[in-house]
Each structure stands twice: as C-alpha cells, then as structure tokens.
Design a protein around this motif. Structure first.
Motif, short mmCIF file in Angstrom:
data_model
loop_
_atom_site.label_atom_id
_atom_site.label_comp_id
_atom_site.label_asym_id
_atom_site.label_seq_id
_atom_site.Cartn_x
_atom_site.Cartn_y
_atom_site.Cartn_z
N PRO A 114 0.80 -1.23 0.00
CA PRO A 114 0.00 0.00 0.00
C PRO A 114 0.83 1.28 0.00
O PRO A 114 0.45 2.27 -0.62
N GLU A 115 1.97 1.24 0.69
CA GLU A 115 2.80 2.43 0.74
C GLU A 115 3.27 2.84 -0.65
O GLU A 115 3.61 4.00 -0.88
N ILE A 116 3.30 1.92 -1.59
CA ILE A 116 3.75 2.22 -2.94
C ILE A 116 2.58 2.40 -3.89
O ILE A 116 2.46 3.43 -4.55
N CYS A 117 1.70 1.38 -3.96
CA CYS A 117 0.68 1.43 -5.00
C CYS A 117 -0.40 2.48 -4.71
O CYS A 117 -0.90 3.13 -5.63
N TYR A 118 -0.76 2.68 -3.44
CA TYR A 118 -1.77 3.70 -3.14
C TYR A 118 -1.18 5.10 -3.31
O TYR A 118 -1.86 6.02 -3.78
N PHE A 123 -3.05 8.62 -3.27
CA PHE A 123 -3.50 8.56 -1.89
C PHE A 123 -2.41 9.04 -0.94
O PHE A 123 -1.22 8.97 -1.25
N ARG A 124 -2.84 9.46 0.23
CA ARG A 124 -1.93 9.75 1.33
C ARG A 124 -1.99 8.58 2.31
O ARG A 124 -3.07 8.14 2.69
N ILE A 125 -0.84 8.06 2.72
CA ILE A 125 -0.79 6.93 3.64
C ILE A 125 -0.36 7.43 5.01
O ILE A 125 0.64 8.12 5.15
N ASP A 126 -1.14 7.07 6.03
CA ASP A 126 -0.76 7.43 7.39
C ASP A 126 -1.32 6.41 8.38
O ASP A 126 -1.89 5.40 7.98
N ASP A 127 -1.16 6.70 9.65
CA ASP A 127 -1.69 5.87 10.74
C ASP A 127 -1.21 4.42 10.62
O ASP A 127 -1.99 3.47 10.73
N LYS A 128 0.09 4.24 10.39
CA LYS A 128 0.64 2.90 10.20
C LYS A 128 0.99 2.26 11.55
O LYS A 128 1.63 2.89 12.39
N ALA A 149 -5.36 4.72 4.00
CA ALA A 149 -5.14 5.49 2.77
C ALA A 149 -6.28 6.49 2.60
O ALA A 149 -7.45 6.13 2.76
N GLU A 150 -5.94 7.71 2.27
CA GLU A 150 -6.96 8.75 2.09
C GLU A 150 -6.71 9.52 0.80
O GLU A 150 -5.57 9.84 0.47
N ARG A 151 -7.79 9.80 0.09
CA ARG A 151 -7.74 10.63 -1.10
C ARG A 151 -9.07 11.33 -1.25
O ARG A 151 -10.10 10.69 -1.46
N GLU A 152 -9.07 12.66 -1.08
CA GLU A 152 -10.30 13.44 -1.10
C GLU A 152 -11.28 12.86 -0.07
O GLU A 152 -10.97 12.80 1.10
N SER A 153 -12.45 12.40 -0.51
CA SER A 153 -13.44 11.90 0.45
C SER A 153 -13.32 10.40 0.70
O SER A 153 -14.09 9.83 1.47
N ARG A 154 -12.38 9.74 0.05
CA ARG A 154 -12.23 8.28 0.20
C ARG A 154 -11.30 7.97 1.37
O ARG A 154 -10.16 8.41 1.40
N TYR A 155 -11.82 7.19 2.29
CA TYR A 155 -11.09 6.81 3.50
C TYR A 155 -11.03 5.28 3.52
O TYR A 155 -12.06 4.61 3.63
N GLU A 156 -9.82 4.71 3.38
CA GLU A 156 -9.69 3.28 3.16
C GLU A 156 -8.66 2.64 4.10
O GLU A 156 -7.47 2.61 3.83
N PRO A 157 -9.13 2.10 5.24
CA PRO A 157 -8.23 1.33 6.10
C PRO A 157 -7.80 0.03 5.40
O PRO A 157 -8.59 -0.60 4.70
N ILE A 158 -6.54 -0.36 5.61
CA ILE A 158 -5.95 -1.51 4.91
C ILE A 158 -5.17 -2.37 5.89
O ILE A 158 -4.46 -1.86 6.76
N SER A 159 -5.31 -3.68 5.74
CA SER A 159 -4.47 -4.64 6.46
C SER A 159 -3.74 -5.48 5.43
O SER A 159 -4.33 -5.89 4.43
N TYR A 160 -2.46 -5.75 5.67
CA TYR A 160 -1.74 -6.59 4.72
C TYR A 160 -0.58 -7.30 5.41
O TYR A 160 -0.10 -6.90 6.46
N TRP A 161 -0.16 -8.39 4.77
CA TRP A 161 1.07 -9.07 5.19
C TRP A 161 1.73 -9.68 3.97
O TRP A 161 1.12 -9.81 2.91
#
Length: 234
Positions: A114-118, A123-128, A149-161
């Motif tokens: 996510p840090e790369i593709c979003y 998108f802006r990536i934070d709250d890691k 990940a956030e972009r304008e009004s889109r707020y997208e929490p992500i989990s990954y491994w």
C-alpha cells in the motif's frame, strides 16, 4: 599520502576475495521450483459463509512496467499470479481482497505494498501500525501491518502481510533479513502479498470487519493450500 606496494596487494586481494565470496553465496535455487504455487483463481473461493463475490469492483493496483512474465536466472519464463476481488457480507459491507504472487522477489510484488501502489494512485498513507489476525485454534495469529489510505473523500483502512518463503514479514527490514536468511542457504525465496481493505467504515470497525473476512476466507481454503498464505505457521 604514500601507498605501499604491500597495501595495494592486500587491498586487491580483499576485493578479489569479496567478489569470490559473493559468487559462492549467491542464491541459485529458485524456491518456487520446489514448492509450486497453486492456481490462486481456483483455490480462492468466490463464495464462502456469508460472503459473496461482488462483480465490477476491483482493488487498487499499481501500473506494471515489467509485465506478469518474469525471467528466472536460467532464462526460463515464470508466471506471476494476481487475484483481485471484492466480497460482500450480505449486510452492505464490502471488503476488497488482493493476492499478488511472485516466484522471485521483484518489483511486481513489492509494488503492491500500500505504501507504494496507493501513493502512486494519489492517496496519502498514514496511521501505520502493527496488528495480528487469528486464523484458527492452535495456529499462531498472522502478524499484519495496518495503514489508512486517504484521497479526497475516500477513507480506506488496509491490512496486509507478506509471505517470503515460509516466513511472514510485515516490514522492509525484517523482509530483507528473511531474504538474507534464504540467500545464505543458496535459495531465492518466492513470495506472496495478501491485502484487504474497506471503504465507508470508521477505522476500528473496518479493521474488525477485515479480521473476520481474513479468518473466514482462510478457513474456506483447502488445508493443504493454506501454507501458501500463512507460511510455516499453518
């Protein structure tokens, strides 16, 4: 500064020794050859429990300048798989799910983080922060990385491994350590990145739903294929 002939000889010998050692320790065995990846499209169910496939919704993926077909060290072509889907729980909630497989640790696999593709998608990536998801009784929880990940009004929490060889990694440093561990054994590890995300839910509710989804989908995957997703912990 005067440099003696002896010092030049010693320095040259050291450089030569380092080059020879690098060749000796260079990984040569492709792990994917000894543990062939399953067909992800077949083993990842389209329906399980209360979850059903949602057509026409796909997770965000980065552009792919290198393509799916990657050459191995001996010139053969190795196919990298990718499955991206969306599921609904029947209560209006949607979870986006992506699995990217690389027989060799390469750009294609790393680019799905996510840090790369979003970021590439604006998108802006934070709250890691780190977390864990319970798979089943008797099996250690999977360690995951959580980001928002956030972009304008889109707020997208992500989990990954990410699975590297038989190990689960959550960060750049431990992934490099695991790759080095395999490299010292002469093995080039394969890897898989597993990512889930949701849109339209607050952070804590989103992560709770993602945990349930991961638990449910891994429970629906055949036991003999579970190691592909969870490493040796299964």
């Amino acid at each position: 500064m005067n440099v003696s002939r002896f010092q030049i000889i010693v320095a040259s010998a050291a450089i030569l020794a380092a080059a020879v050692l690098a060749q000796v320790l260079m990984p040569r065995q492709l792990m994917a050859r000894t543990s062939a990846a399953p067909s992800l499209d077949q083993i990842i169910p389209k329906q399980f429990g209360t979850w059903k496939l949602v057509p026409d919704i796909s997770p965000i993926t980065p552009p792919d300048p290198e393509g799916y077909v990657q050459p191995d060290p001996n010139g053969a072509k190795v196919y990298a798989q990718e499955v991206s889907r969306a599921y609904t729980d029947g209560q209006g909630n949607i979870v986006m799910f992506l699995v990217a497989y690389g027989p060799v640790q390469n750009y294609r696999l790393k680019a799905h983080r996510p840090e790369i593709c979003y970021t590439a998608a604006g998108f802006r990536i934070d709250d890691k922060f780190g977390g864990s998801i319970k798979v089943k009784n008797g099996v250690p929880p999977i360690k995951v990385t959580r980001v928002v990940a956030e972009r304008e009004s889109r707020y997208e929490p992500i989990s990954y491994w990410m699975r590297v060889g038989n190990d689960i990694t959550t960060g750049v440093v431990d992934r490099q350590i695991v790759r080095l561990k395999y490299g010292l054994r002469g093995i080039i590890p394969d890897g898989a990145l597993i990512r889930v995300s949701t849109v339209g839910l607050p952070r804590d509710a989103a992560f709770q739903l993602q945990d349930k989804f991961v638990h449910d989908i891994l429970a629906a995957i055949p036991e003999n294929e579970l190691k592909f997703f969870t490493g040796s912990s299964s």
